[in-house]
Design an enzyme around this catalytic site. Structure first.
Site, PDB file in Angstrom:
ATOM      1  N   TRP A   8      52.509 -29.818  74.422  1.00  0.00           N
ATOM      2  CA  TRP A   8      51.212 -29.731  74.075  1.00  0.00           C
ATOM      3  C   TRP A   8      50.748 -28.291  74.760  1.00  0.00           C
ATOM      4  CZ3 TRP A   8      49.127 -35.678  75.155  1.00  0.00           C
ATOM      5  CH2 TRP A   8      49.156 -36.246  74.477  1.00  0.00           C
ATOM      6  N   LYS A   9      51.454 -28.425  75.920  1.00  0.00           N
ATOM      7  CA  LYS A   9      51.039 -26.906  76.393  1.00  0.00           C
ATOM      8  C   LYS A   9      49.334 -26.687  77.031  1.00  0.00           C
ATOM      9  CE  LYS A   9      54.042 -23.983  73.029  1.00  0.00           C
ATOM     10  NZ  LYS A   9      54.090 -23.235  72.248  1.00  0.00           N
ATOM     11  N   HIS A  90      59.630 -22.664  79.771  1.00  0.00           N
ATOM     12  CA  HIS A  90      58.748 -22.630  78.970  1.00  0.00           C
ATOM     13  C   HIS A  90      58.478 -20.527  78.889  1.00  0.00           C
ATOM     14  CE1 HIS A  90      56.811 -22.283  75.354  1.00  0.00           C
ATOM     15  NE2 HIS A  90      57.149 -23.185  75.160  1.00  0.00           N
ATOM     16  N   GLU A 162      64.558 -21.761  71.884  1.00  0.00           N
ATOM     17  CA  GLU A 162      63.053 -21.165  71.362  1.00  0.00           C
ATOM     18  C   GLU A 162      62.917 -20.010  71.333  1.00  0.00           C
ATOM     19  OE1 GLU A 162      60.093 -24.411  71.864  1.00  0.00           O
ATOM     20  OE2 GLU A 162      60.274 -23.239  73.854  1.00  0.00           O
ATOM     21  N   SER A 208      57.733 -22.521  66.130  1.00  0.00           N
ATOM     22  CA  SER A 208      57.086 -22.816  64.599  1.00  0.00           C
ATOM     23  C   SER A 208      57.381 -23.748  64.083  1.00  0.00           C
ATOM     24  CB  SER A 208      56.634 -21.554  63.578  1.00  0.00           C
ATOM     25  OG  SER A 208      55.978 -20.561  64.857  1.00  0.00           O
ATOM     26  N   GLY A 229      55.345 -27.303  69.416  1.00  0.00           N
ATOM     27  CA  GLY A 229      54.257 -27.137  70.196  1.00  0.00           C
ATOM     28  C   GLY A 229      52.902 -27.700  68.640  1.00  0.00           C
TER      29      GLY A 229
HETATM   30  P1  13P Z   1      55.660 -23.601  68.451  1.00  0.00           P
HETATM   31  O1  13P Z   1      55.054 -23.885  67.914  1.00  0.00           O
HETATM   32  O2  13P Z   1      53.474 -24.062  68.218  1.00  0.00           O
HETATM   33  O3  13P Z   1      55.211 -22.303  67.823  1.00  0.00           O
HETATM   34  O4  13P Z   1      55.419 -23.298  69.804  1.00  0.00           O
HETATM   35  C1  13P Z   1      56.859 -24.333  70.343  1.00  0.00           C
HETATM   36  C2  13P Z   1      57.270 -24.546  71.683  1.00  0.00           C
HETATM   37  O5  13P Z   1      56.683 -23.313  72.044  1.00  0.00           O
HETATM   38  C3  13P Z   1      57.572 -25.767  72.785  1.00  0.00           C
HETATM   39  O6  13P Z   1      57.939 -25.453  73.539  1.00  0.00           O
END
Ligand code: 13P
Length: 248
Positions: A8-9, A90, A162, A208, A229
């Site tokens: 979820w950041k 990350h 990633e 993404s 994400g």
């Molecule tokens: P997104 O799916 O928003 O590109 O983010 C990927 C991510 O950084 C998961 O750790």
């Protein structure tokens, strides 16, 4: 079993986090995949109190065991808060907190010491990719932590490929690109630690991903799951990905 992980950041209040879990935990597919959630630190205790039935993880961990390290949270403290996992290195930590591969290796060692499973994030950026240095960069990122790996730890390591250029861009890597990177990562692990260790390390793709792209990645035998994400924030889209995954 395939792994579906939500990062979820820096999003969601405690109430939003609880509401998300309530919806996701109603899914009939929960026992058909390993579902992990990486909320902000502020929501960890509340989710645990709610009786979370998903794997709980932190988005970062301090490399030290304890001490005068303002702002750091140790692996043992994360375990105390109910975490069984933590993301390490990350690309947003690499970018905004200047984390490098050596620090990642220390964090992974700290997590193992405390009995947690690291989810180690690797991936080249756009300039490395464009200069044809992507494979070398990946190998470097993987090799740095393999030095820490003892045979018995292999079952407690997840690596997430990633590519930095795909994260948050709306354009994921193609499944073939992800598969090529996964192949390279697996080769490094096999060369350094042997086939037995390789068989116990899970490999995820992140960048993404969405309900529309999930099936393509899950059709690749070298990819064990997804680290999601933006598309994980809405429980409906996360559940759509889970459904794709269990039917792949
Ligand atoms: P997104 O799916 O928003 O590109 O983010 C990927 C991510 O950084 C998961 O750790």
């Amino acid at each position: 079993m395939a792994i579906l992980a939500a990062n979820w950041k820096m999003y969601k209040t405690i109430a939003e986090a609880s509401a998300w879990c309530e919806v996701v935990q109603r899914s009939p597919w929960l026992d058909r995949a390993e579902v992990l959630v990486f909320p902000p630190l502020t929501a960890l205790s509340a989710l645990r109190r709610d009786g979370l039935r998903l794997g709980l993880g932190a988005q970062d961990v301090g490399w030290a065991e304890q001490g005068a390290f303002t702002g750091m949270v140790s692996a043992a403290q994360l375990r105390d808060a109910g975490c069984a996992y933590a993301l390490v290195a990350h690309s947003e930590r690499r970018r905004y907190a200047c984390e490098d591969d050596r620090m990642a290796a220390r964090k992974i060692a700290a997590l193992w010491q405390a009995g947690l499973t690291p989810v180690y994030c690797v991936g080249e950026d756009a300039s490395e990719r464009d200069a044809g240095r992507g494979p070398r960069r990946l190998a470097q990122q993987v090799d740095t932590v393999l030095g820490e790996l003892r045979g018995e730890m292999a079952g407690r390591l997840i690596i997430a490929y990633e590519p930095v250029w795909a994260i948050g861009s709306g354009s994921p890597a193609t499944p073939a690109q992800a598969c090529e990177a996964a192949g390279l990562i697996r080769e490094r692990i096999a060369a350094a630690c042997g086939a037995a260790a390789l068989a116990r390390i899970a490999l995820l793709y992140g960048g993404s991903t969405s309900p529309a792209s999930a099936a393509g990645f899950m059709a690749e035998p070298l990819i064990d799951g997804l680290l999601v994400g933006s598309a994980s924030l809405d429980p409906a889209s996360f559940l759509a990905m889970l459904e794709v995954m269990v039917h792949a």
